[in-house]
Scaffold this motif. Structure first.
Motif, PDB file in Angstrom:
ATOM      1  N   ASP A 397      18.168  52.479   6.983  1.00  0.00           N
ATOM      2  CA  ASP A 397      17.107  53.367   7.442  1.00  0.00           C
ATOM      3  C   ASP A 397      17.587  54.430   8.420  1.00  0.00           C
ATOM      4  O   ASP A 397      16.986  55.499   8.527  1.00  0.00           O
ATOM      5  CB  ASP A 397      15.983  52.553   8.114  1.00  0.00           C
ATOM      6  CG  ASP A 397      15.312  51.595   7.150  1.00  0.00           C
ATOM      7  OD1 ASP A 397      14.834  52.078   6.111  1.00  0.00           O
ATOM      8  OD2 ASP A 397      15.279  50.388   7.425  1.00  0.00           O
ATOM      9  N   TYR A 398      18.659  54.116   9.151  1.00  0.00           N
ATOM     10  CA  TYR A 398      19.086  55.015  10.213  1.00  0.00           C
ATOM     11  C   TYR A 398      20.583  55.293  10.128  1.00  0.00           C
ATOM     12  O   TYR A 398      21.302  54.732   9.308  1.00  0.00           O
ATOM     13  CB  TYR A 398      18.729  54.412  11.586  1.00  0.00           C
ATOM     14  CG  TYR A 398      17.294  53.966  11.668  1.00  0.00           C
ATOM     15  CD1 TYR A 398      16.261  54.894  11.567  1.00  0.00           C
ATOM     16  CD2 TYR A 398      16.957  52.621  11.806  1.00  0.00           C
ATOM     17  CE1 TYR A 398      14.938  54.495  11.612  1.00  0.00           C
ATOM     18  CE2 TYR A 398      15.638  52.216  11.863  1.00  0.00           C
ATOM     19  CZ  TYR A 398      14.628  53.154  11.759  1.00  0.00           C
ATOM     20  OH  TYR A 398      13.317  52.757  11.798  1.00  0.00           O
ATOM     21  N   ASP A 399      21.033  56.151  11.027  1.00  0.00           N
ATOM     22  CA  ASP A 399      22.438  56.531  11.077  1.00  0.00           C
ATOM     23  C   ASP A 399      23.332  55.309  11.273  1.00  0.00           C
ATOM     24  O   ASP A 399      22.942  54.347  11.946  1.00  0.00           O
ATOM     25  CB  ASP A 399      22.622  57.507  12.238  1.00  0.00           C
ATOM     26  CG  ASP A 399      24.008  58.081  12.296  1.00  0.00           C
ATOM     27  OD1 ASP A 399      24.218  59.133  11.700  1.00  0.00           O
ATOM     28  OD2 ASP A 399      24.877  57.455  12.936  1.00  0.00           O
ATOM     29  N   PRO A 400      24.558  55.325  10.716  1.00  0.00           N
ATOM     30  CA  PRO A 400      25.417  54.138  10.819  1.00  0.00           C
ATOM     31  C   PRO A 400      26.154  53.976  12.137  1.00  0.00           C
ATOM     32  O   PRO A 400      26.908  53.019  12.276  1.00  0.00           O
ATOM     33  CB  PRO A 400      26.414  54.348   9.664  1.00  0.00           C
ATOM     34  CG  PRO A 400      26.490  55.816   9.491  1.00  0.00           C
ATOM     35  CD  PRO A 400      25.110  56.332   9.775  1.00  0.00           C
ATOM     36  N   MET A 401      25.972  54.872  13.120  1.00  0.00           N
ATOM     37  CA  MET A 401      26.696  54.690  14.379  1.00  0.00           C
ATOM     38  C   MET A 401      26.103  53.513  15.154  1.00  0.00           C
ATOM     39  O   MET A 401      24.908  53.471  15.433  1.00  0.00           O
ATOM     40  CB  MET A 401      26.659  55.944  15.249  1.00  0.00           C
ATOM     41  CG  MET A 401      27.630  55.849  16.422  1.00  0.00           C
ATOM     42  SD  MET A 401      27.826  57.401  17.345  1.00  0.00           S
ATOM     43  CE  MET A 401      26.298  57.398  18.279  1.00  0.00           C
ATOM     44  N   LEU A 402      26.965  52.561  15.495  1.00  0.00           N
ATOM     45  CA  LEU A 402      26.539  51.357  16.205  1.00  0.00           C
ATOM     46  C   LEU A 402      26.677  51.501  17.712  1.00  0.00           C
ATOM     47  O   LEU A 402      25.816  51.044  18.466  1.00  0.00           O
ATOM     48  CB  LEU A 402      27.375  50.154  15.742  1.00  0.00           C
ATOM     49  CG  LEU A 402      27.337  49.813  14.261  1.00  0.00           C
ATOM     50  CD1 LEU A 402      28.298  48.659  13.974  1.00  0.00           C
ATOM     51  CD2 LEU A 402      25.924  49.456  13.824  1.00  0.00           C
ATOM     52  N   ALA A 403      27.763  52.086  18.159  1.00  0.00           N
ATOM     53  CA  ALA A 403      28.045  52.161  19.585  1.00  0.00           C
ATOM     54  C   ALA A 403      29.136  53.183  19.834  1.00  0.00           C
ATOM     55  O   ALA A 403      29.746  53.718  18.889  1.00  0.00           O
ATOM     56  CB  ALA A 403      28.477  50.786  20.124  1.00  0.00           C
ATOM     57  N   LYS A 404      29.384  53.458  21.104  1.00  0.00           N
ATOM     58  CA  LYS A 404      30.487  54.325  21.516  1.00  0.00           C
ATOM     59  C   LYS A 404      31.321  53.555  22.531  1.00  0.00           C
ATOM     60  O   LYS A 404      30.778  52.972  23.474  1.00  0.00           O
ATOM     61  CB  LYS A 404      29.964  55.617  22.151  1.00  0.00           C
ATOM     62  CG  LYS A 404      29.052  56.410  21.217  1.00  0.00           C
ATOM     63  CD  LYS A 404      28.432  57.619  21.893  1.00  0.00           C
ATOM     64  CE  LYS A 404      27.725  57.277  23.172  1.00  0.00           C
ATOM     65  NZ  LYS A 404      26.832  58.363  23.641  1.00  0.00           N
ATOM     66  N   VAL A 405      32.627  53.546  22.313  1.00  0.00           N
ATOM     67  CA  VAL A 405      33.553  52.906  23.247  1.00  0.00           C
ATOM     68  C   VAL A 405      34.309  54.027  23.954  1.00  0.00           C
ATOM     69  O   VAL A 405      34.937  54.859  23.311  1.00  0.00           O
ATOM     70  CB  VAL A 405      34.528  51.962  22.518  1.00  0.00           C
ATOM     71  CG1 VAL A 405      35.447  51.279  23.523  1.00  0.00           C
ATOM     72  CG2 VAL A 405      33.750  50.916  21.711  1.00  0.00           C
TER      73      VAL A 405
END
Length: 690
Positions: A397-405
């Motif tokens: 449903d949404y963008d595949p970005m999970l997190a930022k390191v």
């Protein structure tokens, strides 16, 4: 009395009492953290897919705004305004993507008496249209790339004007952002194909098919400048960010400051960015993006202005010590900037990696499923902006970005080393990610030297699907055996049944693996989890591995099935990912050649063209708007009658040959386009990713 005075003082200094965050995922979590620090009550909104998401848990209040589809929840201005009114929010922070650059939403907030934490409507209108923005900043003396920006031109006239500019050219949708729909044309033939393709993507994604052409600068550096402005005429910049490491115009790794610019150029490009902001009476935090020639680093050209917070804003915060969300809130509340240009000093170096749920081995296709284990890295100089949790379902449903390191160091070398160590310690089990790719990218000699350009990733060798080491396979076998025994004991099994469980887990494949020495530090797993499909996921110092439940027999059956279908090429065209059919590019019964695009499928802000792997007559199995699952058949290519009569039995490959299926996802030609997804930079129906 002293306590009352302290409360009154806090109320007088904090910009608002109640703020609604009109976003999800890591940016919603990041904004809520600043609200908490300032003593502001935070209000989250959520769709049905995010009912138990981390940003909802972290907020002081939360409001449901609709079903999972972003168009019916996060992208619906009326639902957001209603939630703000219901909760008494004084202001709405849009994060990035979604409605952050939507002039109509900013107007709706103003009409409702709610503060929009962002620039004014004029800035959103002007900078939201690349053609208008380019003309506008040119009038203020900001250098721009040569090109064509006439919205009245049809495809043929635009192509003719582009040829006059000269090749290579970049074809860009005027609306939107983040590189969605961009096409490169190196000659007239490619331009003739690129213009209608870009226009189709622009219409589908933004509702606006207007295009512009720009001279393509070879080996360019993508450098952007962070600006802050208030209602009292103050405009300052906080240095630049290097964003040249991109894949399909999507940023992957960003850093601050740029290893390219010297102090004199940094001052000049900062002044140009401030001039661009002043030209639209900008207010709040924004980013002015430039192309800089690697061969001539003292030359730079305006690309566009992003009228919002950027995904990569943490690297600027780390080298300047400025909380950009706090500055946004204070400016939105009518407070003047307390910072002056002389106060801004860049100290040390920061670098950020975007963690995506995607499979580099499958052409970076999005990955979905249950997030079995999520463990953030920690350590000196490490910051993680995340909005996920163990047990969460990652959907299309949404963008595949999970997190930022993000990592900070005294210099660039230390920052890169710390980021690599942090990525090694990051645990994501249950969905495929780009973690291994990020580490390979950081280790690239050019990246280590700082010799960057926007085409560097495209020149890297295709990632290989590495076989799991024997130690990893042995660990997975032991884990399955232990799980089987535990399950049998829990069910009250007899001793002989328990023993049989051991033997099944240690049959032909597993017995050989069990003899491997699991003592290697790099391959010894520290976290193991089992998925519902029987696969075992393992985290080791050398990477993350998925060991499927299928054994040699299933693999052999699949190989023989491919041989029976005619060898290397698969006539069945399958969806490379779950998504929506956005275009059917041929008619049922048409004749296609290998490589011809047949169907376009969109999910997680990406459109993928499924292409024919063999020639013949195409038989469609889907229609525009239809939802498809991964590996679902979308079409089949049947051999032409005359071709089938001449097929010789000698054309069949030997059974001993290695057969590789050229399925639809292997032949697909991905094109990034924004959808109703939650990451940055689209207008007027933005996605949530840049």
């Amino acid at each position: 009395m002293g306590t009352v005075d302290a409360v009154d003082e806090a109320r007088s200094t904090r910009p608002f009492d109640r703020v609604l965050v009109a976003n999800r995922g890591e940016i919603a979590v990041r904004v809520i953290r600043t609200l908490r620090r300032l003593g502001i009550r935070s209000i989250a909104v959520f769709s049905d897919a995010d009912a138990d998401a981390p940003h909802v848990r972290l907020a002081d209040e939360s409001v449901r705004i609709g079903p999972a589809a972003a168009a019916e929840s996060y992208l619906d201005p009326a639902r957001i305004i209603a939630a703000a009114r219901e909760t008494g929010a004084e202001a709405i922070h849009p994060g990035y993507g979604f409605l952050s650059e939507h002039a109509g939403f900013a107007e709706a907030c103003r009409d409702a008496g709610i503060v929009f934490v962002g620039p004014g409507v004029e800035a959103l209108d002007v900078m939201g249209d690349k053609i208008r923005a380019k003309r506008h900043v040119e009038a203020s003396g900001v250098p721009t790339v040569p090109g064509v920006s006439d919205p009245s031109l049809d495809d043929a006239a635009l192509a003719a004007a582009g040829e006059a500019v000269g090749f290579p050219l970049l074809v860009k949708p005027s609306a939107g952002g983040g590189g969605k729909g961009m096409q490169i044309a190196r000659d007239a033939r490619e331009l003739a194909a690129a213009i209608p393709a870009a226009r189709r993507v622009a219409l589908a994604a933004f509702g606006d098919g207007t295009l512009l052409l720009e001279r393509l600068i070879e080996s360019p550096r993508h450098i952007e400048v962070q600006v802050l402005a208030d209602d009292f005429g103050a405009v300052i910049h906080l240095g630049e960010r290097e964003c040249s490491l991109q894949r399909r115009h999507q940023k992957v790794i960003e850093e601050a400051p740029s290893p390219l610019l010297d102090a004199e150029t940094r001052a000049r490009i900062g002044t140009a960015a401030c001039d661009a902001a002043r030209s639209v009476d900008y207010r709040g935090a924004g980013t002015v993006e430039f192309l800089v020639s690697d061969a001539a680093p003292d030359e730079f050209f305006f690309i566009e202005m992003n009228t919002r917070l950027q995904v990569e804003h943490p690297v600027t915060e780390l080298v300047t010590g400025v909380d950009l969300v706090e500055q946004q809130l204070r400016v939105a509340a009518g407070q003047p900037l307390t910072l002056r240009q002389a106060d801004i000093e860049l100290t040390g170096h920061a670098i950020e990696a975007r963690l995506y749920a995607e499979s580099p081995e499958r052409g970076f296709l999005p990955s979905i499923g249950e997030l079995l284990v999520w463990r953030e890295p920690s350590g000196a100089g490490v910051r993680v902006d995340g909005g996920i949790r163990s047990g969460q379902e990652i959907t299309a449903d949404y963008d595949p970005m999970l997190a930022k390191v993000i990592a900070y160091g005294a210099d660039r070398g230390e920052a890169i080393a710390r980021l690599d160590a942090a990525l090694t310690d990051t645990v994501v089990l249950g969905v495929e990610t780009n973690l291994g790719f990020l580490r390979r990218l950081l280790a690239d000699p050019a990246v280590q030297r700082g010799d960057l350009d926007t085409g560097l990733i495209d020149r890297m060798p295709d990632p290989e699907s590495d076989a799991a080491p024997l130690e990893v396979l042995a660990a997975a076998a032991r884990f399955r055996a232990t799980e089987a025994i535990d399950a049998a004991r829990a069910a009250g099994a007899h001793a002989w049944q328990t023993s049989r469980g051991w033997r099944l887990a240690g049959s032909s494949d597993a017995v050989a693996l069990g003899a491997a020495d699991p003592s290697s530090d790099d391959t010894a797993p520290d976290v193991i989890a089992a998925a519902a499909d029987g696969a075992v996921w393992l985290h080791t110092a050398s990477g993350i591995w998925r060991v499927p439940a299928t054994g040699r027999r299933a693999a052999l059956d699949a190989r023989l099935a491919m041989i029976e279908r005619g060898g290397l090429a698969d006539p069945e065209l399958r969806a490379p990912m779950p998504g929506t059919v956005t275009a059917v590019l041929v008619a049922d019964g048409d004749t296609v050649a290998p490589g011809d695009a047949v169907v376009a499928i969109e999910a997680m802000k990406m459109e993928h063209r499924v292409t024919a792997s063999v020639g013949g007559i195409v038989r469609l199995a889907v229609a525009v708007g239809e939802q498809v699952s991964r590996d679902q058949s979308v079409a089949r290519v049947e051999p032409q009658p005359e071709a089938s009569e001449t097929v010789s039995s000698t054309a069949q490959p030997e059974a001993s040959e290695t057969v590789r299926s050229n399925t639809s996802h292997e032949a697909s030609e991905p094109v990034t386009v924004p959808s109703n997804a939650p990451h940055e930079g689209a207008h007027p129906t933005p996605s949530h990713q840049e």
